[in-house]
Scaffold this active site. Structure first.
Site, PDB file in Angstrom:
ATOM      1  CD  GLU A  34      -1.948   1.488   0.238  1.00 60.93           C
ATOM      2  OE1 GLU A  34      -2.446   3.198   0.572  1.00 60.93           O
ATOM      3  OE2 GLU A  34      -3.094   0.594   0.091  1.00 60.93           O
ATOM      4  NE  ARG A 108     -14.805   3.472   0.636  1.00 59.53           N
ATOM      5  CZ  ARG A 108     -14.965   2.669  -0.075  1.00 59.53           C
ATOM      6  NH1 ARG A 108     -16.151   2.038  -0.755  1.00 59.53           N
ATOM      7  NH2 ARG A 108     -14.135   1.530  -1.142  1.00 59.53           N
ATOM      8  CE1 TYR A 213     -25.026   3.938   3.384  1.00 59.09           C
ATOM      9  CE2 TYR A 213     -25.355   5.348   1.252  1.00 59.09           C
ATOM     10  CZ  TYR A 213     -24.909   4.984   1.636  1.00 59.09           C
ATOM     11  OH  TYR A 213     -23.239   5.101   1.059  1.00 59.09           O
ATOM     12  CG  ASP A 291     -13.003   0.502  -8.265  1.00 58.27           C
ATOM     13  OD1 ASP A 291     -14.207  -0.072  -8.374  1.00 58.27           O
ATOM     14  OD2 ASP A 291     -12.994   1.408  -7.320  1.00 58.27           O
TER      15      ASP A 291
END
Length: 400
Positions: A34, A108, A213, A291
């Site tokens: 990362e 998330r 939401y 993605d």
């Protein structure tokens, strides 16, 4: 015994961590590289469809999903001007029975942390920004900023819509601006007590939409406000948005929406871009996931669930019997199983990617009287029912 592989995953987002979890469960030697100096996820809430949650439950995360996620009891379309409920679609147990797994809304960061904490110590390596990679006769050589190098049998690019791995494999792509951007943020529900903490809400105006939401047990509400604007073209999850502009966009809407906007203390703004599906994801011992493979517009709420499906299928394919991975036969075998992974996933994700262009709440528009028909809601649900019903592990490719 199947020789276990050294697998490098570039990208420590949700897709990369899901891939790492699926692969470590098969006892492969995985390292997640990362580029950020520490592993953390920003952002707000997200949708996790039954097609994603069923896989995470099988990986042992069901209890934590139930603790951190919210299962909305229903979805309501409300009138943008007056706030009255036009139509309600039950969710909750009805969707569980229909699709065989729960539908969650979840922050998330909560899902990201859940995945990271499920990995063995030492799997994730922050502070590694990939600059280039080279496939050799015995593996893949990765080169990172600062001169750090690593070797792997397989490289998985899970580095998002601006993927370095994808650009090397497929060349630069052409991102097409949709003409829309999305303000996103989160508010404490006690700041907007008139709004429920168990319902997915949609207000659809003539050219703008507000979606709200619950996350974190209903104590917070995520909002996503999609607006037209040809000027805002920054494709970034973390770009700051202007609160005054958000308020101006929804001036004249109903009191619930205006109260929500007034409670917002910080918002991010993300320009919505579309891309054509890739003709290929894989080359030799290198492939893509999430993605990086199929960036899509958010209108189906499927970005994360599709990445989880990718991870499950990829782990299955890479667990096929093989010769030693450094031998010519082993290299050919790795290339073949990555082709099988792509062959299983690319047609499916292409259909989801293309369908997201005009699907979801995009279908909702006020009629001449300002209302919405139940038929429109029905078509909205039907748009995604085949996606939610899909079980990636029930459709695994046969590896010869």
């Amino acid at each position: 015994m199947v020789p276990k592989l050294r697998i490098a995953v570039v990208g420590g987002g949700i897709g990369g961590l899901a891939a790492a979890l699926a692969l470590t469960r098969k006892d492969h030697r995985v390292r997640v590289f990362e580029q950020a100096p520490e592993l953390r996820e920003s952002g707000v809430g997200m949708h996790l469809g039954p097609n994603g949650s069923r896989l995470l439950e099988r990986w042992g995360l069901g209890e934590r999903l139930r603790a951190l996620g919210v299962r909305p009891t229903g979805m309501e379309v409300r009138d943008w001007a007056h706030g009255t409920t036009l139509v309600r679609q039950p969710m909750g147990d009805e969707w569980l029975a229909e699709f065989g797994a729960p539908y969650y809304t979840i922050h998330r960061a909560d899902l990201h942390t859940m995945l990271a904490e499920s990995l063995p110590s030492g799997v994730v390596r922050p502070g590694h920004r990939l600059e280039r990679f080279t496939e050799t006769g015995s593996g893949v050589r990765l080169e990172f900023a600062g001169g750090v190098r690593a070797e792997a049998d397989v490289l998985i690019g899970a580095d998002g819509a601006h993927s370095v791995v994808r650009r090397t494999l497929a060349g630069p792509d052409t991102a097409v601006f949709s003409g829309q951007s999305a303000f996103r943020g989160i508010v404490a529900r006690d700041q907007v007590p008139a709004l429920p903490g168990d319902t997915l809400l949609v207000w659809a105006g003539a050219d703008a939409r507000m979606l709200v939401y619950p996350v974190r047990g209903g104590e917070f509400l995520t909002f996503v406000a999609v607006v037209p604007d040809p000027r805002w073209r920054l494709e970034s999850w973390t770009a700051s948005g202007e609160l005054d502009e958000l308020a101006a966009r929804f001036d004249g809407w109903n009191l619930d929406v205006k109260s929500l906007v007034a409670a917002v203390r910080e918002t991010r703004r993300w320009a919505l871009y579309d891309r054509e599906p890739l003709a290929r994801w894989s080359s030799g011992a290198v492939t893509l996931l999430g993605d990086a493979a199929h960036p899509m517009l958010p209108h189906h709420g499927q970005g994360v669930s599709q990445a989880v499906e990718d991870a499950a299928v990829l782990a299955h394919c890479l667990d096929a019997p093989s010769d030693a991975p450094s031998t010519p036969a082993g290299r050919r075998r790795i290339a073949a199983v990555l082709e099988a992974y792509e062959g299983a996933r690319r047609p499916h994700t292409t259909r989801v990617q293309l369908g997201s262009r005009g699907g979801g709440s995009q279908r909702l528009r006020p009629d001449e009287d300002g209302g919405e028909s139940t038929g429109t809601m029905s078509s909205l649900v039907q748009d995604v029912s085949w996606i939610q019903r899909h079980d990636a592990e029930a459709a695994l490719p046969r590896i010869p």
